[in-house]
Design a protein around this motif. Sequence first.
Motif, PDB file in Angstrom:
ATOM      1  N   UNK A  87       0.832  -1.201   0.000  1.00  0.00           N
ATOM      2  CA  UNK A  87       0.000   0.000   0.000  1.00  0.00           C
ATOM      3  C   UNK A  87       0.861   1.244   0.000  1.00  0.00           C
ATOM      4  N   UNK A  88       0.529   2.178  -0.844  1.00  0.00           N
ATOM      5  CA  UNK A  88       1.262   3.438  -0.929  1.00  0.00           C
ATOM      6  C   UNK A  88       1.060   4.260   0.327  1.00  0.00           C
ATOM      7  N   UNK A  89       2.112   4.893   0.815  1.00  0.00           N
ATOM      8  CA  UNK A  89       2.020   5.733   2.000  1.00  0.00           C
ATOM      9  C   UNK A  89       1.597   7.146   1.632  1.00  0.00           C
ATOM     10  N   UNK A  90       0.871   7.789   2.487  1.00  0.00           N
ATOM     11  CA  UNK A  90       0.400   9.136   2.246  1.00  0.00           C
ATOM     12  C   UNK A  90       0.807  10.029   3.412  1.00  0.00           C
ATOM     13  N   UNK A  91       2.080  10.472   3.450  1.00  0.00           N
ATOM     14  CA  UNK A  91       2.521  11.318   4.556  1.00  0.00           C
ATOM     15  C   UNK A  91       1.790  12.646   4.551  1.00  0.00           C
ATOM     16  N   UNK A  92       1.556  13.184   5.731  1.00  0.00           N
ATOM     17  CA  UNK A  92       0.830  14.436   5.873  1.00  0.00           C
ATOM     18  C   UNK A  92       1.727  15.445   6.558  1.00  0.00           C
ATOM     19  N   UNK A  93       1.984  16.560   5.909  1.00  0.00           N
ATOM     20  CA  UNK A  93       2.827  17.588   6.516  1.00  0.00           C
ATOM     21  C   UNK A  93       1.959  18.632   7.183  1.00  0.00           C
ATOM     22  N   UNK A  94       2.528  19.350   8.156  1.00  0.00           N
ATOM     23  CA  UNK A  94       1.766  20.389   8.834  1.00  0.00           C
ATOM     24  C   UNK A  94       1.395  21.503   7.859  1.00  0.00           C
ATOM     25  N   UNK A 104      -4.064   4.444   5.844  1.00  0.00           N
ATOM     26  CA  UNK A 104      -3.774   3.061   5.471  1.00  0.00           C
ATOM     27  C   UNK A 104      -4.984   2.140   5.610  1.00  0.00           C
ATOM     28  N   UNK A 105      -5.682   2.220   6.726  1.00  0.00           N
ATOM     29  CA  UNK A 105      -6.790   1.287   6.955  1.00  0.00           C
ATOM     30  C   UNK A 105      -7.964   1.564   6.030  1.00  0.00           C
ATOM     31  N   UNK A 106      -8.141   2.806   5.633  1.00  0.00           N
ATOM     32  CA  UNK A 106      -9.146   3.126   4.621  1.00  0.00           C
ATOM     33  C   UNK A 106      -8.734   2.511   3.287  1.00  0.00           C
ATOM     34  N   UNK A 107      -7.455   2.671   2.925  1.00  0.00           N
ATOM     35  CA  UNK A 107      -6.953   2.140   1.657  1.00  0.00           C
ATOM     36  C   UNK A 107      -7.072   0.622   1.600  1.00  0.00           C
ATOM     37  N   UNK A 108      -6.822  -0.021   2.721  1.00  0.00           N
ATOM     38  CA  UNK A 108      -6.862  -1.487   2.785  1.00  0.00           C
ATOM     39  C   UNK A 108      -8.228  -2.012   2.360  1.00  0.00           C
ATOM     40  N   UNK A 154      -7.697   9.258   0.007  1.00  0.00           N
ATOM     41  CA  UNK A 154      -7.519   8.710  -1.331  1.00  0.00           C
ATOM     42  C   UNK A 154      -6.922   7.309  -1.297  1.00  0.00           C
ATOM     43  N   UNK A 155      -7.493   6.406  -2.108  1.00  0.00           N
ATOM     44  CA  UNK A 155      -6.988   5.045  -2.204  1.00  0.00           C
ATOM     45  C   UNK A 155      -5.763   4.966  -3.080  1.00  0.00           C
TER      46      UNK A 155
END
Length: 429
Positions: free
Chosen positions: A2-9, A108-112, A142-143
């Motif tokens: 699964x692709x990671x989606x880092x979130x910046x401030x 991640x859990x949404x994407x899963x 987003x998935x």
Amino acid sequence: MVQRLPISRRNLLLGAAATFGVPAVLAGCGSSQSAAPPGGKSSGNLGTVTFGSNASDEIPKKSLETVLKGFTQAQVKINTVDHNTFQENINRYLKGTPDDVFTWFAGYRMQFFAEQELATDISDVWREIGSDYTPAFKAASTGTDGKQYFVPFTYYPWAVFYRKSVWQEKGYEPPKTLDEFTALAKKMKADGLIPIGFADKDGWPAMGTFDIINMRTNGYDFHISLMGGKESWTDPRVKQVFDTWRGLMEYHQPAALGRTWQEAGQALQQKKTGMYLLGMFVAQQFPENERDDIDFFTFPEINPTYGTDSIDAPIDGYMISGKAKNVDGAKAVLKHLAQGSSQNIATKLDPGTLAASSKADTSGYSTLQKRGAELVSKATHLAQFLDRDTRPDFASTVMIPSLQSFVGKPNEIDSLLASIEKQKTNIFR
């Protein structure tokens, strides 16, 4: 993977019991109620929308019911299930006969579940609501296929909470380093306080302690890679996390495996403990006239390389199940929940949350909520929390019992990590 989606401030604040297949009442673990306008009838023509909710605690339950009473396009039937029961049985629920809309988490859990086609694509909803959210919130919704499956509603930071009146009386100051944190805990113990509130009866609260010590010790990138199954749990860096945690155990509230987070929160409210690492929702355990006495600090620095640049700041929201019977009605509900006005109601009723929509009015935020928003704005990296940043089967079947085992027997680290690694290898194939 699964692709990671880092979130910046910068991006986040840019712009401001079949189990569940049978009704909750039959499963004996929940309740069912309808949320409709004051007249009791829907003025719309979209029929009935069923809504699976894990908001079983009094304040979030009232918050959701109040928000949905303002929805007039359909009748909404809320099926409320105990939070932990909902979370631990989500796979069976979504593969069985789920409700149209259900409460869930970003990342991640949404994407899963999206990858397994257990969630409905709501990209068309996002074309209408997208301008109300920052790019980071959209990324977290987003998935891996680039489509959206989630509507963010509220979020909250994790930090170390305390009562200002107690600290002023004792002359305590927020620690900047782990050594200062330990020295403060020793002082609290000498003053007759239990230094660190702690509870893990439900399995997930200890995840927050692991998360923050790992991010403080090894950094955000390593933490996310570990959650993704890409690092070994027998790595010396992971062992260092547990060694550090073990060194703090003598200051933790004892008998944690028999205590809920609510009970630990009440101990803080009753001035029995000096501080408590938890999400901002700890405020739910304080009467309204005492909430101005709550303050917090971010967990102190352990490794100067990473400082205090990362925190857990989970995003809660809503999805449409892949087997939804009333998709049109469900999408209308999600559009209602995405409105800033809806989220304003929630953050007013629930003092431990912040609105996800950039159109929400934050002028009415309490001092605690303003402090929470400020903490998030200063963080470079925002994790979603251990059980949201990894596979749900790994979190539930491996990490919950493993962390509870550690809490009960903190000296058996090597064998514990070897066991986690073996199970991880079997799951992340």
